[in-house]
Design an enzyme around this catalytic site. Sequence first.
Site, short mmCIF file in Angstrom:
data_model
loop_
_atom_site.label_atom_id
_atom_site.label_comp_id
_atom_site.label_asym_id
_atom_site.label_seq_id
_atom_site.Cartn_x
_atom_site.Cartn_y
_atom_site.Cartn_z
N GLU A 397 34.39 13.88 -43.29
CA GLU A 397 33.72 14.94 -42.54
C GLU A 397 34.66 15.81 -41.74
O GLU A 397 34.50 17.03 -41.66
CB GLU A 397 32.65 14.33 -41.61
CG GLU A 397 31.42 13.79 -42.32
CD GLU A 397 31.59 12.40 -42.90
OE1 GLU A 397 30.65 11.90 -43.55
OE2 GLU A 397 32.69 11.80 -42.70
N GLN A 419 25.63 14.76 -44.67
CA GLN A 419 24.61 14.04 -45.43
C GLN A 419 23.50 13.53 -44.50
O GLN A 419 22.32 13.60 -44.84
CB GLN A 419 25.26 12.87 -46.18
CG GLN A 419 24.41 12.35 -47.32
CD GLN A 419 25.22 11.46 -48.23
OE1 GLN A 419 25.58 10.33 -47.84
NE2 GLN A 419 25.53 11.95 -49.43
N PHE A 420 23.89 13.08 -43.34
CA PHE A 420 22.97 12.77 -42.24
C PHE A 420 23.64 13.26 -40.96
O PHE A 420 24.87 13.19 -40.83
CB PHE A 420 22.69 11.26 -42.14
CG PHE A 420 21.92 10.71 -43.31
CD1 PHE A 420 20.53 10.67 -43.27
CD2 PHE A 420 22.58 10.26 -44.43
CE1 PHE A 420 19.82 10.18 -44.35
CE2 PHE A 420 21.88 9.76 -45.52
CZ PHE A 420 20.49 9.73 -45.48
N ALA A 421 22.85 13.76 -40.03
CA ALA A 421 23.40 14.29 -38.79
C ALA A 421 24.23 13.25 -38.05
O ALA A 421 25.19 13.59 -37.35
CB ALA A 421 22.28 14.79 -37.89
N ASP A 422 23.89 11.99 -38.21
CA ASP A 422 24.63 10.91 -37.56
C ASP A 422 26.11 10.94 -37.93
O ASP A 422 26.98 10.60 -37.12
CB ASP A 422 24.06 9.54 -37.97
CG ASP A 422 22.55 9.48 -37.89
OD1 ASP A 422 22.04 8.74 -37.05
OD2 ASP A 422 21.88 10.21 -38.66
N PHE A 423 26.40 11.35 -39.18
CA PHE A 423 27.77 11.29 -39.68
C PHE A 423 28.66 12.38 -39.08
O PHE A 423 29.87 12.38 -39.29
CB PHE A 423 27.79 11.39 -41.19
CG PHE A 423 27.05 10.28 -41.90
CD1 PHE A 423 26.66 9.13 -41.22
CD2 PHE A 423 26.72 10.39 -43.24
CE1 PHE A 423 25.97 8.11 -41.87
CE2 PHE A 423 26.04 9.38 -43.89
CZ PHE A 423 25.66 8.23 -43.21
N HIS A 464 21.07 6.56 -39.30
CA HIS A 464 20.55 7.62 -40.16
C HIS A 464 19.36 8.31 -39.51
O HIS A 464 18.57 8.97 -40.20
CB HIS A 464 20.12 7.06 -41.52
CG HIS A 464 21.24 6.52 -42.35
ND1 HIS A 464 21.82 5.30 -42.09
CD2 HIS A 464 21.90 7.04 -43.42
CE1 HIS A 464 22.77 5.08 -42.99
NE2 HIS A 464 22.85 6.12 -43.80
#
Length: 658
Positions: A397, A419-423, A464
Site C-alpha cells: 500500500e 482493498q479494505f479501508a483498514d489496510f 476489515h
Amino acid sequence: MNYPSKGIGVELLIKLYKDMLKPRMIEEKMLILLRQGKISKWFSGIGQEAISVGIANAMKNDEYILPMHRNLGVFTTREVPLYRLFAQWQGKASGFTKGRDRSFHFGTQEHKLIGMISHLGPQLGVADGIALANVLRKQKHVTAVFTGEGATSEGDFHEALNVAAVWDLPVLFCIENNGYGLSTPTSEQFKCKNLADKGVGYGMEAHKLDGNNILEVFTKVDKLCKELRANPRPVLLEFDTFRMRGHEEASGTKYVPNQLLEEWAKKDPISNYESFLVSEGHLDEIKIKEITSEIQSEIDENLQLAFEEKAIELDESKELNDVYSSFDYQEVEHGSAIKNIRLVDAISEGLKQSMKKHDNLVIMGQDVADYGGVFKITEGFIDAFGKERVRNTPICESAIVSTAMGLSINGMKAVVEMQFADFVSSGFNPIVNYLAKVNYRWGENADVVIRMPCGAGVGAGPFHSQTNEAWFTKTPGLKVVYPAFPYDAKGLLTTAINDPNPVLFFEHKALYRSSYQDVPVDYYTLPLGKASVLKQGKQVTVVSYGAGVHWALETLEDSPQIKADLIDLRTLQPLDIETVYQSVKKTGKLIILQEDSLFGGVASDISALVMENCFEHLDAPVRRVASLETPIPFAKNLENNYLPKARFKAVLDELLAY
C-alpha cells in the site's frame, strides 16, 4: 584512482570538475553561515559530490531526478538559480517553499527535480510513478532516485523496488552507501556484503560503483541511461562513498574512528580528479584559479541577493489558502435518463465515466484488473481500458500511494483502491506526510483519489470493518468524502477525480448492495463541501454520514411524531458546518450520529464548533452517539452491540425531553 576517460571530450571532463567544485564551495560557505546563525541547519555532502554530479550529467534535463539532502550537486548541475537556493535555506519568499520547509525538501518542475521528505522511503515509490507515467506516454525517459544505505531497511525501499521490477519501470535506484546512518554504522544496519546484492532478490540488475570516482559514475550511468531508454527496466546502483561530516552539523563525527576519516580523505573525489586533469594537461594552476574565482563570484553575487531580500512576511490567508491546490469546480448537469441502481453500481459508473473523460487516469489496487476488485467495482474495466490503465498491484500500500503521487507529479491522475479501508494503515505515511503536505510545501498537486471500502455490519471483524475517516479529517491538505446514497456517490466521485487535491473516498461495504436509488445515466458532478438536508423539522437537528444516515432515517420514519432536520454531511473535509449552524439556530437541539468510536471522531469536532458558534441558540447539551470504544468484534451479537444504531433512539428521546 583509475579514471576511465576514453571517449569523453575535454569540454565534458572540465565541466564535470566545475560541477563538483561548485557544490563543494557552496557547502564550505554554508558551514560558515551556519556558525554565524544565518542558516539554521546543514546536511553536508562533502566527499560525495561525484555521485550527484555524475548522475545529473548522464541524464537529460527533461528527465526527473529525486535527490536527497546531500545532493546539492544535482541542483547546481541542473542550474537551479543559486539565489533561490540560498533564499530557500534562509526561509525567504524567493525560495521554493515560501519559508514553509527547509533544506532540499522541495521540488521544482522547471528543473525536473523532486525533493525528499524526512521519511525518506516514499520518494522511491514516487519515482516509480513518474517512470510509469513516462512508460504509459511512451516517452523514452529514465528516472533517477537517491537514497542512503540506512533507508534500504525501510519497507518503502523494498516495496518500490518490487513494483519497479514487476512493471519493468526505467528507474535508477541510487544508494549512497556513505558508511553511517547518523551514528549507526553499516555493520549494524544490514547483513549482506553489498547493498547491490539486494537487487538479485527482485530480479533486478544491480551494480556497485566507486562513488568517489566521477568518471566511473558518469560513464556507467550514462551507459545505463541509454540502455534503459531503449529497453525499460529498473537498475539498482550502490555507490561506495563516505560521509566526511556529521549527519547534520550539530551531530559531529566523534563516533567515527579518525583512521577511517583519514582513509576516506585520501579518496576525496575533487582533489583526486583535479590531479588527474592536471596530469592529463587539461588543467593547470591558472585555470584552476580562474574556475574557482568564477564560482566564488557567482556564490557571492547570489548570496548578496538572498541577504538583501527581506524576511518573509506573514499572510495568514495565504497560509490557509495554500494548504489545498485551487480547484475550479465545474458543475456538470445530467440528463433526464435514470436507472435504479445500487451504491456499488453508482461508484463503478462514476469510475468508468471518469476513465472515459480523463485519458490520463490510472486505476491501481490489489485484484482490480481481471478479477474486477473484491467488490467487483472494476469488473470489465480491463476490456474497456486495458491493463496499462487498470493495474493490479503487489500487496504494498505505501509504495502504491507513493506511485500515485509520482503519476500526479508527471501530469497524470490516479485512483487507488484500498482493498479494505483498514489496510490504509500500511500506506498511512505517504498519505499524511507527502500527499497532504505537498501543495502547502511547494505548490504541487497530489491528483490522487484513494477509495476506501469501509464499515461494520457485515461480520468482518477487527481488520476489515473500520471506518477510519477521523485519521484523515484532522490532516490539513486532505479532502474526505463519505456518501450514503448512490446518487451522491457517483457525482461526488467524479468531482473527487476532477479535483487536483488528494481525496479519501469512503464507501460503506454494508451499503454497496443494500442502498438503491434512481441515478442519472449520464456523467455528472456534485460539489464537495455541501451537505444534504434530507428531512426538515423544528424539534431537533440530526447530523450523520455514511451508514449512520440510514440508521437515522429508519429511526425517524419509525417515529413520525419526531420533527427533525436530518443532515447528511456527504463530505467531511471540507465540512459544510454552515448548514449545521443554520439548522441548530432553528431547532435549538443537536444530536450527531457516527459509526466510528466516540473519542476523537468527527462528531466531537462538530459538537465543539456548534458549542463555540451557536451556544446562545442551544436549548440542550449537544449529544453524540457513536460505537463503543473497542475494536470491532466479529460475532453478530457483539457487533450489533458495538454499533450505535440501537442506542441512537434512546439518546434522541432523552435530548427531546430535555
